[in-house]
Scaffold this motif. Structure first.
Motif, PDB file in Angstrom:
ATOM      1  N   LEU A 172       0.866  -1.170   0.000  1.00  0.00           N
ATOM      2  CA  LEU A 172       0.000   0.000   0.000  1.00  0.00           C
ATOM      3  C   LEU A 172       0.903   1.220   0.000  1.00  0.00           C
ATOM      4  O   LEU A 172       1.811   1.316   0.839  1.00  0.00           O
ATOM      5  CB  LEU A 172      -0.906  -0.018   1.233  1.00  0.00           C
ATOM      6  CG  LEU A 172      -1.896   1.117   1.375  1.00  0.00           C
ATOM      7  CD1 LEU A 172      -2.920   1.082   0.242  1.00  0.00           C
ATOM      8  CD2 LEU A 172      -2.611   1.030   2.712  1.00  0.00           C
ATOM      9  N   MET A 173       0.682   2.107  -0.943  1.00  0.00           N
ATOM     10  CA  MET A 173       1.490   3.321  -1.056  1.00  0.00           C
ATOM     11  C   MET A 173       2.978   2.960  -1.156  1.00  0.00           C
ATOM     12  O   MET A 173       3.834   3.524  -0.479  1.00  0.00           O
ATOM     13  CB  MET A 173       1.218   4.275   0.107  1.00  0.00           C
ATOM     14  CG  MET A 173      -0.242   4.705   0.160  1.00  0.00           C
ATOM     15  SD  MET A 173      -0.669   5.864   1.464  1.00  0.00           S
ATOM     16  CE  MET A 173      -0.099   5.051   2.928  1.00  0.00           C
ATOM     17  N   ARG A 218       0.903   0.824  11.120  1.00  0.00           N
ATOM     18  CA  ARG A 218      -0.239   0.344  10.332  1.00  0.00           C
ATOM     19  C   ARG A 218      -1.518   1.060  10.744  1.00  0.00           C
ATOM     20  O   ARG A 218      -2.362   1.379   9.907  1.00  0.00           O
ATOM     21  CB  ARG A 218      -0.390  -1.175  10.473  1.00  0.00           C
ATOM     22  CG  ARG A 218       0.697  -1.955   9.742  1.00  0.00           C
ATOM     23  CD  ARG A 218       0.388  -3.444   9.610  1.00  0.00           C
ATOM     24  NE  ARG A 218      -0.004  -4.087  10.849  1.00  0.00           N
ATOM     25  CZ  ARG A 218       0.836  -4.599  11.745  1.00  0.00           C
ATOM     26  NH1 ARG A 218       2.139  -4.544  11.543  1.00  0.00           N
ATOM     27  NH2 ARG A 218       0.374  -5.181  12.838  1.00  0.00           N
ATOM     28  N   ILE A 265      -1.726   4.386   9.020  1.00  0.00           N
ATOM     29  CA  ILE A 265      -2.136   4.218   7.619  1.00  0.00           C
ATOM     30  C   ILE A 265      -3.639   3.992   7.535  1.00  0.00           C
ATOM     31  O   ILE A 265      -4.322   4.599   6.709  1.00  0.00           O
ATOM     32  CB  ILE A 265      -1.359   3.066   6.955  1.00  0.00           C
ATOM     33  CG1 ILE A 265       0.089   3.503   6.729  1.00  0.00           C
ATOM     34  CG2 ILE A 265      -2.012   2.654   5.630  1.00  0.00           C
ATOM     35  CD1 ILE A 265       0.985   2.424   6.198  1.00  0.00           C
ATOM     36  N   ARG A 266      -4.179   3.134   8.405  1.00  0.00           N
ATOM     37  CA  ARG A 266      -5.632   2.910   8.401  1.00  0.00           C
ATOM     38  C   ARG A 266      -6.379   4.208   8.679  1.00  0.00           C
ATOM     39  O   ARG A 266      -7.357   4.534   8.018  1.00  0.00           O
ATOM     40  CB  ARG A 266      -6.032   1.861   9.452  1.00  0.00           C
ATOM     41  CG  ARG A 266      -5.821   0.439   9.010  1.00  0.00           C
ATOM     42  CD  ARG A 266      -6.472  -0.553   9.958  1.00  0.00           C
ATOM     43  NE  ARG A 266      -5.985  -0.471  11.325  1.00  0.00           N
ATOM     44  CZ  ARG A 266      -4.876  -1.064  11.764  1.00  0.00           C
ATOM     45  NH1 ARG A 266      -4.135  -1.788  10.941  1.00  0.00           N
ATOM     46  NH2 ARG A 266      -4.515  -0.948  13.026  1.00  0.00           N
ATOM     47  N   LYS A 267      -5.905   4.962   9.650  1.00  0.00           N
ATOM     48  CA  LYS A 267      -6.569   6.196  10.052  1.00  0.00           C
ATOM     49  C   LYS A 267      -6.557   7.233   8.925  1.00  0.00           C
ATOM     50  O   LYS A 267      -7.553   7.908   8.706  1.00  0.00           O
ATOM     51  CB  LYS A 267      -5.872   6.759  11.293  1.00  0.00           C
ATOM     52  CG  LYS A 267      -6.459   8.044  11.812  1.00  0.00           C
ATOM     53  CD  LYS A 267      -5.801   8.484  13.097  1.00  0.00           C
ATOM     54  CE  LYS A 267      -4.487   9.151  12.812  1.00  0.00           C
ATOM     55  NZ  LYS A 267      -3.889   9.827  13.950  1.00  0.00           N
ATOM     56  N   ASN A 268      -5.463   7.316   8.191  1.00  0.00           N
ATOM     57  CA  ASN A 268      -5.303   8.377   7.198  1.00  0.00           C
ATOM     58  C   ASN A 268      -5.620   7.976   5.763  1.00  0.00           C
ATOM     59  O   ASN A 268      -5.867   8.844   4.937  1.00  0.00           O
ATOM     60  CB  ASN A 268      -3.876   8.927   7.250  1.00  0.00           C
ATOM     61  CG  ASN A 268      -3.575   9.631   8.541  1.00  0.00           C
ATOM     62  OD1 ASN A 268      -4.436  10.261   9.137  1.00  0.00           O
ATOM     63  ND2 ASN A 268      -2.340   9.508   9.001  1.00  0.00           N
ATOM     64  N   SER A 269      -5.612   6.683   5.454  1.00  0.00           N
ATOM     65  CA  SER A 269      -5.658   6.287   4.042  1.00  0.00           C
ATOM     66  C   SER A 269      -6.704   5.248   3.667  1.00  0.00           C
ATOM     67  O   SER A 269      -6.860   4.965   2.488  1.00  0.00           O
ATOM     68  CB  SER A 269      -4.285   5.742   3.632  1.00  0.00           C
ATOM     69  OG  SER A 269      -3.279   6.694   3.873  1.00  0.00           O
ATOM     70  N   ILE A 270      -7.376   4.639   4.623  1.00  0.00           N
ATOM     71  CA  ILE A 270      -8.302   3.553   4.301  1.00  0.00           C
ATOM     72  C   ILE A 270      -9.687   3.900   4.825  1.00  0.00           C
ATOM     73  O   ILE A 270      -9.833   4.328   5.969  1.00  0.00           O
ATOM     74  CB  ILE A 270      -7.829   2.220   4.918  1.00  0.00           C
ATOM     75  CG1 ILE A 270      -6.465   1.829   4.343  1.00  0.00           C
ATOM     76  CG2 ILE A 270      -8.848   1.114   4.656  1.00  0.00           C
ATOM     77  CD1 ILE A 270      -5.851   0.612   4.990  1.00  0.00           C
TER      78      ILE A 270
END
Length: 116
Positions: free
Chosen positions: A30-31, A43, A46-51
């Motif tokens: 991812l990215m 991780r 990433i979940r908080k900002n991108s998913i």
């Protein structure tokens, strides 16, 4: 959208893609990074900002009204209360639900909850 019969692995697949469950084989890139080379805190960022995921069953905070529930997401990523509420109002307007801003989630129909 992800469809399939009960028990076929939909939730497992989503959990693997989000970095919540480790895959049995292969990599999750991812990215341009293998998310399993990151620690759990990285991780989570990433979940908080991108998913983003829209669940079939809504996960409302029942003590908050609709606007506050939506604005809560902005607060989690560091936006001010004012900016979070402004963005939440814009999103409600986008889906034609501004008139439900100050309703409690329990006062909405299932369709309204899903739309919001």
């Amino acid at each position: 959208m992800l469809f399939g019969p009960s028990g076929c692995g939909k939730s497992t697949l989503l959990n693997v893609l989000m970095g919540l469950e480790h895959p049995d084989k292969g990599n999750i890139n991812l990215m341009d990074m293998d998310i399993w080379n990151l620690n759990s805190d990285e991780r989570a960022v990433i979940r908080k900002n991108s998913i983003g995921i829209v669940y079939q069953q809504q996960n409302w905070i029942s003590a908050l009204n609709v606007l506050e529930n939506i604005a809560f997401i902005g607060n989690l990523i560091g936006y001010s209360k004012e900016k979070s509420e402004k963005l939440a109002q814009e999103k409600l307007k986008l889906v034609g639900m501004s008139h439900r801003s100050f309703y409690r989630p329990t006062e909405l129909s299932v369709g309204e909850q899903q739309r919001i």
